[in-house]
Design a protein around this motif. Structure first.
Motif, PDB file in Angstrom:
ATOM      1  N   LYS A   7      22.726  12.117  20.171  1.00 21.88           N
ATOM      2  CA  LYS A   7      23.769  11.428  19.427  1.00 21.88           C
ATOM      3  C   LYS A   7      23.526  11.522  17.929  1.00 21.88           C
ATOM      4  CE  LYS A   7      24.762   7.337  20.747  1.00 21.88           C
ATOM      5  NZ  LYS A   7      24.574   5.922  21.148  1.00 21.88           N
ATOM      6  N   ALA A   8      24.624  11.545  17.188  1.00 26.25           N
ATOM      7  CA  ALA A   8      24.522  11.507  15.723  1.00 26.25           C
ATOM      8  C   ALA A   8      24.022  10.124  15.297  1.00 26.25           C
ATOM      9  CB  ALA A   8      25.882  11.791  15.118  1.00 26.25           C
ATOM     10  N   LYS A   9      23.317  10.079  14.169  1.00 28.97           N
ATOM     11  CA  LYS A   9      22.795   8.815  13.651  1.00 28.97           C
ATOM     12  C   LYS A   9      23.658   8.334  12.488  1.00 28.97           C
ATOM     13  CE  LYS A   9      18.033  10.115  14.804  1.00 28.97           C
ATOM     14  NZ  LYS A   9      16.675  10.355  14.260  1.00 28.97           N
ATOM     15  N   LEU A  10      23.496   7.065  12.172  1.00 26.28           N
ATOM     16  CA  LEU A  10      24.227   6.499  11.044  1.00 26.28           C
ATOM     17  C   LEU A  10      23.893   7.252   9.755  1.00 26.28           C
ATOM     18  CD1 LEU A  10      25.000   2.819  10.352  1.00 26.28           C
ATOM     19  CD2 LEU A  10      23.880   4.121   8.549  1.00 26.28           C
ATOM     20  N   SER A  11      22.640   7.655   9.613  1.00 19.31           N
ATOM     21  CA  SER A  11      22.238   8.396   8.412  1.00 19.31           C
ATOM     22  C   SER A  11      22.950   9.747   8.317  1.00 19.31           C
ATOM     23  CB  SER A  11      20.723   8.604   8.409  1.00 19.31           C
ATOM     24  OG  SER A  11      20.306   9.307   9.568  1.00 19.31           O
ATOM     25  N   ASP A  12      23.249  10.364   9.477  1.00 21.82           N
ATOM     26  CA  ASP A  12      23.982  11.628   9.477  1.00 21.82           C
ATOM     27  C   ASP A  12      25.397  11.430   8.940  1.00 21.82           C
ATOM     28  OD1 ASP A  12      21.815  12.963  10.671  1.00 21.82           O
ATOM     29  OD2 ASP A  12      22.506  12.385  12.678  1.00 21.82           O
ATOM     30  N   VAL A  13      26.043  10.316   9.346  1.00 19.99           N
ATOM     31  CA  VAL A  13      27.374   9.999   8.858  1.00 19.99           C
ATOM     32  C   VAL A  13      27.344   9.773   7.349  1.00 19.99           C
ATOM     33  CG1 VAL A  13      29.290   8.363   8.975  1.00 19.99           C
ATOM     34  CG2 VAL A  13      28.066   8.998  11.065  1.00 19.99           C
TER      35      VAL A  13
ATOM     36  N   ASN B  17      28.714  11.493   2.041  1.00 16.32           N
ATOM     37  CA  ASN B  17      28.164  11.346   0.687  1.00 16.32           C
ATOM     38  C   ASN B  17      28.215   9.885   0.210  1.00 16.32           C
ATOM     39  OD1 ASN B  17      26.894  12.283  -1.633  1.00 16.32           O
ATOM     40  ND2 ASN B  17      28.843  12.660  -2.696  1.00 16.32           N
ATOM     41  N   VAL B  18      27.794   8.979   1.104  1.00 13.68           N
ATOM     42  CA  VAL B  18      27.708   7.553   0.771  1.00 13.68           C
ATOM     43  C   VAL B  18      26.376   7.034   1.286  1.00 13.68           C
ATOM     44  CG1 VAL B  18      30.214   7.201   0.869  1.00 13.68           C
ATOM     45  CG2 VAL B  18      28.831   6.845   2.929  1.00 13.68           C
ATOM     46  N   SER B  19      26.081   5.791   0.971  1.00 17.12           N
ATOM     47  CA  SER B  19      24.843   5.191   1.458  1.00 17.12           C
ATOM     48  C   SER B  19      25.020   4.713   2.897  1.00 17.12           C
ATOM     49  CB  SER B  19      24.449   4.002   0.584  1.00 17.12           C
ATOM     50  OG  SER B  19      25.400   2.962   0.717  1.00 17.12           O
ATOM     51  N   ALA B  20      23.890   4.504   3.578  1.00 19.66           N
ATOM     52  CA  ALA B  20      23.938   3.997   4.948  1.00 19.66           C
ATOM     53  C   ALA B  20      24.569   2.611   4.992  1.00 19.66           C
ATOM     54  CB  ALA B  20      22.530   3.964   5.542  1.00 19.66           C
ATOM     55  N   SER B  21      24.336   1.806   3.973  1.00 17.62           N
ATOM     56  CA  SER B  21      24.909   0.460   3.947  1.00 17.62           C
ATOM     57  C   SER B  21      26.435   0.520   3.849  1.00 17.62           C
ATOM     58  CB  SER B  21      24.332  -0.341   2.785  1.00 17.62           C
ATOM     59  OG  SER B  21      24.602   0.300   1.557  1.00 17.62           O
ATOM     60  N   THR B  22      26.948   1.546   3.153  1.00 15.64           N
ATOM     61  CA  THR B  22      28.409   1.697   3.071  1.00 15.64           C
ATOM     62  C   THR B  22      29.000   2.036   4.436  1.00 15.64           C
ATOM     63  OG1 THR B  22      28.314   2.400   0.762  1.00 15.64           O
ATOM     64  CG2 THR B  22      30.281   3.012   2.008  1.00 15.64           C
TER      65      THR B  22
ATOM     66  N   SER C 285      27.743   1.180   7.258  1.00 14.98           N
ATOM     67  CA  SER C 285      27.671  -0.060   8.024  1.00 14.98           C
ATOM     68  C   SER C 285      28.826  -0.992   7.687  1.00 14.98           C
ATOM     69  CB  SER C 285      26.335  -0.755   7.759  1.00 14.98           C
ATOM     70  OG  SER C 285      26.237  -1.951   8.498  1.00 14.98           O
ATOM     71  N   ARG C 286      29.172  -1.071   6.412  1.00 11.77           N
ATOM     72  CA  ARG C 286      30.284  -1.937   6.011  1.00 11.77           C
ATOM     73  C   ARG C 286      31.612  -1.421   6.572  1.00 11.77           C
ATOM     74  NH1 ARG C 286      27.178  -2.601   1.236  1.00 11.77           N
ATOM     75  NH2 ARG C 286      28.121  -0.764   0.252  1.00 11.77           N
ATOM     76  N   VAL C 287      31.779  -0.097   6.593  1.00 15.52           N
ATOM     77  CA  VAL C 287      33.000   0.472   7.155  1.00 15.52           C
ATOM     78  C   VAL C 287      33.120   0.119   8.634  1.00 15.52           C
ATOM     79  CG1 VAL C 287      34.171   2.631   7.758  1.00 15.52           C
ATOM     80  CG2 VAL C 287      33.175   2.340   5.491  1.00 15.52           C
ATOM     81  N   LEU C 288      31.996   0.106   9.332  1.00 11.87           N
ATOM     82  CA  LEU C 288      32.004  -0.203  10.757  1.00 11.87           C
ATOM     83  C   LEU C 288      32.237  -1.678  11.038  1.00 11.87           C
ATOM     84  CD1 LEU C 288      29.003   2.010  11.917  1.00 11.87           C
ATOM     85  CD2 LEU C 288      31.405   2.371  12.476  1.00 11.87           C
ATOM     86  N   ASN C 289      31.683  -2.535  10.184  1.00 13.43           N
ATOM     87  CA  ASN C 289      31.696  -3.966  10.478  1.00 13.43           C
ATOM     88  C   ASN C 289      32.643  -4.793   9.607  1.00 13.43           C
ATOM     89  OD1 ASN C 289      29.445  -4.031  12.529  1.00 13.43           O
ATOM     90  ND2 ASN C 289      28.351  -3.122  10.803  1.00 13.43           N
ATOM     91  N   GLN C 290      32.876  -4.340   8.379  1.00 14.68           N
ATOM     92  CA  GLN C 290      33.773  -5.055   7.465  1.00 14.68           C
ATOM     93  C   GLN C 290      34.634  -4.058   6.684  1.00 14.68           C
ATOM     94  OE1 GLN C 290      30.349  -7.312   5.626  1.00 14.68           O
ATOM     95  NE2 GLN C 290      31.773  -9.039   5.830  1.00 14.68           N
TER      96      GLN C 290
ATOM     97  N   ARG D 147      36.557   4.495   2.686  1.00 18.04           N
ATOM     98  CA  ARG D 147      36.668   4.186   4.110  1.00 18.04           C
ATOM     99  C   ARG D 147      37.182   5.393   4.887  1.00 18.04           C
ATOM    100  NH1 ARG D 147      39.705  -0.270   3.803  1.00 18.04           N
ATOM    101  NH2 ARG D 147      41.692   0.757   4.270  1.00 18.04           N
ATOM    102  N   GLU D 148      38.165   6.083   4.345  1.00 22.71           N
ATOM    103  CA  GLU D 148      38.719   7.258   5.008  1.00 22.71           C
ATOM    104  C   GLU D 148      37.684   8.365   5.123  1.00 22.71           C
ATOM    105  OE1 GLU D 148      42.520  10.348   4.646  1.00 22.71           O
ATOM    106  OE2 GLU D 148      42.158   8.843   3.093  1.00 22.71           O
ATOM    107  N   ARG D 149      36.883   8.535   4.045  1.00 23.34           N
ATOM    108  CA  ARG D 149      35.856   9.575   4.057  1.00 23.34           C
ATOM    109  C   ARG D 149      34.816   9.308   5.150  1.00 23.34           C
ATOM    110  NH1 ARG D 149      34.393   9.701  -1.461  1.00 23.34           N
ATOM    111  NH2 ARG D 149      32.260   8.970  -1.157  1.00 23.34           N
ATOM    112  N   VAL D 150      34.426   8.058   5.263  1.00 23.91           N
ATOM    113  CA  VAL D 150      33.441   7.685   6.282  1.00 23.91           C
ATOM    114  C   VAL D 150      34.030   7.843   7.679  1.00 23.91           C
ATOM    115  CG1 VAL D 150      32.100   5.773   7.233  1.00 23.91           C
ATOM    116  CG2 VAL D 150      32.161   6.141   4.757  1.00 23.91           C
ATOM    117  N   GLN D 151      35.269   7.401   7.847  1.00 25.11           N
ATOM    118  CA  GLN D 151      35.909   7.517   9.169  1.00 25.11           C
ATOM    119  C   GLN D 151      36.064   8.966   9.589  1.00 25.11           C
ATOM    120  OE1 GLN D 151      39.409   5.216   8.294  1.00 25.11           O
ATOM    121  NE2 GLN D 151      38.540   3.308   9.109  1.00 25.11           N
ATOM    122  N   ASN D 152      36.363   9.841   8.643  1.00 21.92           N
ATOM    123  CA  ASN D 152      36.457  11.272   8.949  1.00 21.92           C
ATOM    124  C   ASN D 152      35.104  11.827   9.385  1.00 21.92           C
ATOM    125  OD1 ASN D 152      39.189  11.402   8.365  1.00 21.92           O
ATOM    126  ND2 ASN D 152      38.885  12.067   6.261  1.00 21.92           N
TER     127      ASN D 152
END
Length: 358
Positions: free
Chosen positions: A12-18, A23-28, A30-35, A44-49
């Motif tokens: 499985k891909a990891k959060l760090s891979d996303v 091109n964002v931090s891991a905390s970002t 996490s925020r997209v996933l939870n808040q 948000r769109e970049r992370v979701q993609n």
């Protein structure tokens, strides 16, 4: 007896891979996933993609399983409030799982394959240790996800699956053949079908195919115009279906509905138009919900053993989670409940003889 092969989940891909791909931090991430509401839309769109590209799923399931705390089963059914069959099955499934130490999470897809996929994904993300699904029509994304996670999965209300998933249910096609043969034995030659197949529904399609099989075997034609396709198995759609069939030049004397709810709608509409069942036409349904025996006239239908399906699904998942193999195909009997909505075929009548709805 065929057995369900064990599968293993792929890497499985990891959060760090996303985070790296977006091109964002891991905390970002996490925020997209939870808040997601607090993250700027473009980020948000970049992370979701990136999540979609990497097929990333949160690690909730892995954490739950590694800690030995996952005692949750997830199920996705087409509908709950609109179908006594599915609610009966879910209740039996839940009762049996509770005796085995599991809890049940229930969701409804409303016969929407994309919605079903999203619900499966959510159940897996939140640590479901097993899945109970319905039928044998799934999106390619859903099938890929089920294979990737590799957890015990069964499907219900069908006796076999093209996808190698253990299946528990009746032979819908054979049951519809037998129901149609009953009507043929009563002298019916003009048939109409009202079927909830406008959306992808393999159980109802199998029932339509079974009707066609029996009619072809008897040399009885079934014009395309005599098959009314609806989206949802509701009483209102049954009413509308009969209204359409009554506009035909040769009005059917036997109406086959792929669910009891559709048949109840047909009988209601027939009464509104001054028709008498079974004197003017015979009506049959499918499932044998509780109210089917209480209608006037009582509805001839096929018994779909929902409670037994739910109990067996719970038993099979429990066995699979203990490391045992389970059968790929489990066929349950589909008994005919012959009641007073069916009778000998009446004399020929045309649409001109049917009273219009006022």
């Amino acid at each position: 007896m065929s057995e369900f092969p064990k599968t293993t989940a792929s890497k499985k891909a990891k959060l760090s891979d996303v985070a790296r791909l977006a091109n964002v931090s891991a905390s970002t991430v996490s925020r997209v996933l939870n808040q997601p509401q607090i993250v700027r839309p473009e980020i948000r769109e970049r992370v979701q993609n990136a999540i979609v590209m990497l097929d990333y799923s949160p690690d909730r399931m892995a954490k739950a399983l590694s800690s030995g705390k996952s005692h949750t089963i997830g199920t996705v059914v087409p509908t709950i409030g609109g179908s006594a069959i599915f609610s009966d099955g879910v209740e039996a499934l839940q009762d049996e799982l509770e005796t085995r130490g599991y809890s049940l999470l229930v969701s409804s897809s409303q016969y929407d394959l994309e919605r079903e996929f999203q619900q499966i994904k959510t159940l897996l993300d939140y640590g479901a240790a097993g899945l109970v699904l319905v039928g044998d029509t799934f999106s390619s994304d859903a099938l890929r996800l089920i294979k990737k996670f590799g957890i015990p999965t069964v499907t219900t209300y069908t006796n076999k699956s093209r996808h190698g998933i253990p299946a528990i249910g009746i032979d819908n096609r054979l049951a519809a053949q037998n129901l149609t043969r009953l009507l043929l034995s009563l002298g019916h030659k003009k048939f109409g079908i009202i079927a909830n197949i406008a959306l992808q529904n393999d159980r109802s399609q199998a029932r339509v195919d079974g009707v066609r099989d029996a009619l072809a075997e008897a040399g009885v034609p079934l014009p395309i115009s005599n098959v009314v396709e609806v989206k949802l198995p509701t009483i209102e759609n049954g009413r509308r279906g009969l209204a359409g069939l009554l506009e035909l030049v040769a009005v059917p004397t036997a109406i086959v509905c792929t669910t009891d709810a559709l048949a109840l709608g047909v009988m209601s509409e027939a009464r509104r138009r001054g028709l008498h069942i079974p004197d003017d036409m015979s009506v049959v349904g499918f499932d044998d919900i509780d109210v089917a025996a209480e209608t006037d006239p009582a509805l001839t239908t096929v018994k779909n053993p929902a409670a037994e399906i739910g109990r067996i699904a719970a038993e099979y998942l429990s066995r699979a989670m203990d490391g045992h193999t389970i059968p790929l195909e489990t066929e349950l009997p589909a008994r005919l409940s012959v009641r007073s909505s069916t009778g000998v075929a009446p004399a020929d009548r045309s649409s001109a003889e049917v009273s219009p709805l006022e």
